[in-house]
Design an enzyme around this catalytic site. Structure first.
Site, PDB file in Angstrom:
ATOM      1  N   ASP A 195      41.268   3.538 101.599  1.00 52.03           N
ATOM      2  CA  ASP A 195      41.538   4.938 101.856  1.00 52.03           C
ATOM      3  C   ASP A 195      43.053   5.131 102.043  1.00 52.03           C
ATOM      4  O   ASP A 195      43.834   4.635 101.233  1.00 52.03           O
ATOM      5  CB  ASP A 195      40.718   5.413 103.070  1.00 52.03           C
ATOM      6  CG  ASP A 195      40.659   6.930 103.193  1.00 52.03           C
ATOM      7  OD1 ASP A 195      39.770   7.530 102.566  1.00 52.03           O
ATOM      8  OD2 ASP A 195      41.515   7.513 103.896  1.00 52.03           O
ATOM      9  N   TYR A 206      46.972  14.606 105.396  1.00 51.23           N
ATOM     10  CA  TYR A 206      46.653  15.184 104.084  1.00 51.23           C
ATOM     11  C   TYR A 206      47.698  16.231 103.701  1.00 51.23           C
ATOM     12  O   TYR A 206      48.122  16.311 102.546  1.00 51.23           O
ATOM     13  CB  TYR A 206      45.254  15.808 104.107  1.00 51.23           C
ATOM     14  CG  TYR A 206      44.151  14.788 104.067  1.00 51.23           C
ATOM     15  CD1 TYR A 206      43.457  14.527 102.893  1.00 51.23           C
ATOM     16  CD2 TYR A 206      43.805  14.067 105.200  1.00 51.23           C
ATOM     17  CE1 TYR A 206      42.451  13.573 102.844  1.00 51.23           C
ATOM     18  CE2 TYR A 206      42.801  13.113 105.171  1.00 51.23           C
ATOM     19  CZ  TYR A 206      42.128  12.873 103.989  1.00 51.23           C
ATOM     20  OH  TYR A 206      41.136  11.920 103.949  1.00 51.23           O
ATOM     21  N   HIS A 221      32.842   3.069 100.382  1.00 54.41           N
ATOM     22  CA  HIS A 221      34.185   3.379 100.854  1.00 54.41           C
ATOM     23  C   HIS A 221      34.535   2.705 102.174  1.00 54.41           C
ATOM     24  O   HIS A 221      35.707   2.582 102.511  1.00 54.41           O
ATOM     25  CB  HIS A 221      34.293   4.900 101.012  1.00 54.41           C
ATOM     26  CG  HIS A 221      35.683   5.401 101.172  1.00 54.41           C
ATOM     27  ND1 HIS A 221      36.639   5.309 100.177  1.00 54.41           N
ATOM     28  CD2 HIS A 221      36.303   6.023 102.224  1.00 54.41           C
ATOM     29  CE1 HIS A 221      37.762   5.847 100.591  1.00 54.41           C
ATOM     30  NE2 HIS A 221      37.600   6.278 101.833  1.00 54.41           N
TER      31      HIS A 221
END
Length: 379
Positions: A176, A304, A357
């Site tokens: 990630d 982000y 993930h």
């Protein structure tokens, strides 16, 4: 300066969590019989009821406090980290970097096998001095009060962290955001990074096309990009554009914070339809509780805002030796030849049979084997 740290949430905060959960104002149920509209109401209510009545946060505190933890101030921000030196004198330093919606919780169960492999069925030459930091704005790390804590800045901070711990040359592992930071360190901190192992690779589709006609496998992998944009990117659009707005609801409502993260444990894992098939409810709540007690919904989402667009468009070549474990149900997957368009010195490529993930949580034994094999290939 390094200061020791102990995880100890006040009992008043635990009591407040339970009271808030009891007062949750629930929405009406979804109008479908699956997860296509989001996480189902019945499941969230069941998990939140367990969180309020049976979940034991003190159990988790004992678990994390079994490791040495520290705080150090880097570039004006307090950074929390777990530090687990190996008993093996020839161990190699390794920093393991989490992402969102993960935390140091992701990696607690793999630390001992990596730092002390002989006690866990491994070989002494596979021993590592393990460092697991909390990203800025995550967990017990400080929350940036000014803009600018991008992937590149974190990469520089992690190099400084390792230096302060006495590690001048080290390996980096990440998935990630951790994979993006590892890749950045693999071209920006080459003087100290001996090599990287990632379980998520992001490579340019344009560079793949230069290799000729994509294979059937690669066409499927390209399809994952479109599926992500169509069905999985809503959270990232919100967090990369308006993280502050999102933070009000998630910081005020534990049920909201729970649902926001819990849904990803289903959507992004290789779980045959239900997240608790591969990750225990307690472990998921350990991670969610860490976000809740530290009130890091907004501060974690700001990464982000800082770097997400660059993460999907910056494919700067990685020059240090690299290893890539491509778990089949991850958000993005790359063939070996595609990965080589970015990782110039790719020395290990593997496709495990299962995993998504969060492989260190889903299939820890497989993940440990992949890390060992991958880093061994870099030597």
């Amino acid at each position: 300066m390094l200061t020791s740290f102990t995880t100890d949430v006040p009992e008043a905060a635990v009591k407040d969590l339970r009271e808030r959960l009891a007062r949750t104002r629930w929405p009406e149920p979804e109008t479908v019989a699956d997860w296509s509209q989001g996480i189902p109401l019945d499941y969230v209510k069941d998990v939140c009821d367990y969180w309020a009545t049976d979940y034991d946060w003190r159990r988790f505190e004992s678990k994390i406090n079994a490791f040495d933890q520290g705080i150090t101030t880097i570039d004006g921000l307090d950074i929390h980290f777990v530090h687990a030196p190996s008993p093996e004198p020839n161990a190699t330093p390794l920093i393991i970097i989490h992402g969102w919606p993960g935390s140091v919780v992701e990696h607690l169960d793999i630390i001992q096998p990596l730092r002390n492999p002989v006690a866990h069925g491994g070989n002494a030459e596979d021993a590592y001095h393990v460092v697991v930091p909390s990203l800025p704005g995550y967990g017990f790390s400080g929350k940036p009060t000014t803009a600018g804590w991008s992937v590149a800045r974190i990469a520089s901070a992690w190099a400084e962290l390792m230096k302060r711990l006495g590690y001048e040359h080290f390996y980096v592992q990440g998935g990630d955001w951790g994979a993006g930071i590892a890749a950045t360190m693999g071209y920006a901190q080459t003087e100290v990074v001996a090599g990287i192992h990632v379980n998520l690779a992001l490579c340019s589709p344009e560079e793949l096309m230069k290799l000729g006609e994509p294979t059937a496998e690669e066409m499927g992998q390209l399809g994952k990009f479109q599926n992500y944009l169509d069905w999985e990117s809503g959270y990232s659009q919100q967090q990369s554009t308006r993280p502050q707005t999102l933070g009000y609801g998630l910081t005020d409502s534990p049920a909201g914070q729970c649902a926001w993260i819990l849904e990803k444990f289903k959507a992004w894992t290789d779980c045959d339809g239900h997240p608790e098939n591969v990750i225990s409810r307690d472990t998921m709540l350990d991670n969610i509780s860490l976000y809740w007690f530290t009130a890091t919904a907004a501060s974690s989402a700001r990464l982000y805002w800082e770097s997400f667009k660059g993460l999907l468009t910056d494919f700067t070549p990685v020059t240090v030796p690299a290893a890539y474990s491509c778990f089949p149900e991850d958000l993005f997957t790359m063939t070996e030849r595609w990965a080589r368009t970015r990782f110039a010195d790719l020395r290990y490529y593997s496709q495990p049979d299962r995993g998504g993930h969060f492989p260190s949580l889903e299939r820890p034994e497989t993940f440990i084997t992949e890390v060992r094999n991958g880093l061994r290939a870099l030597g």
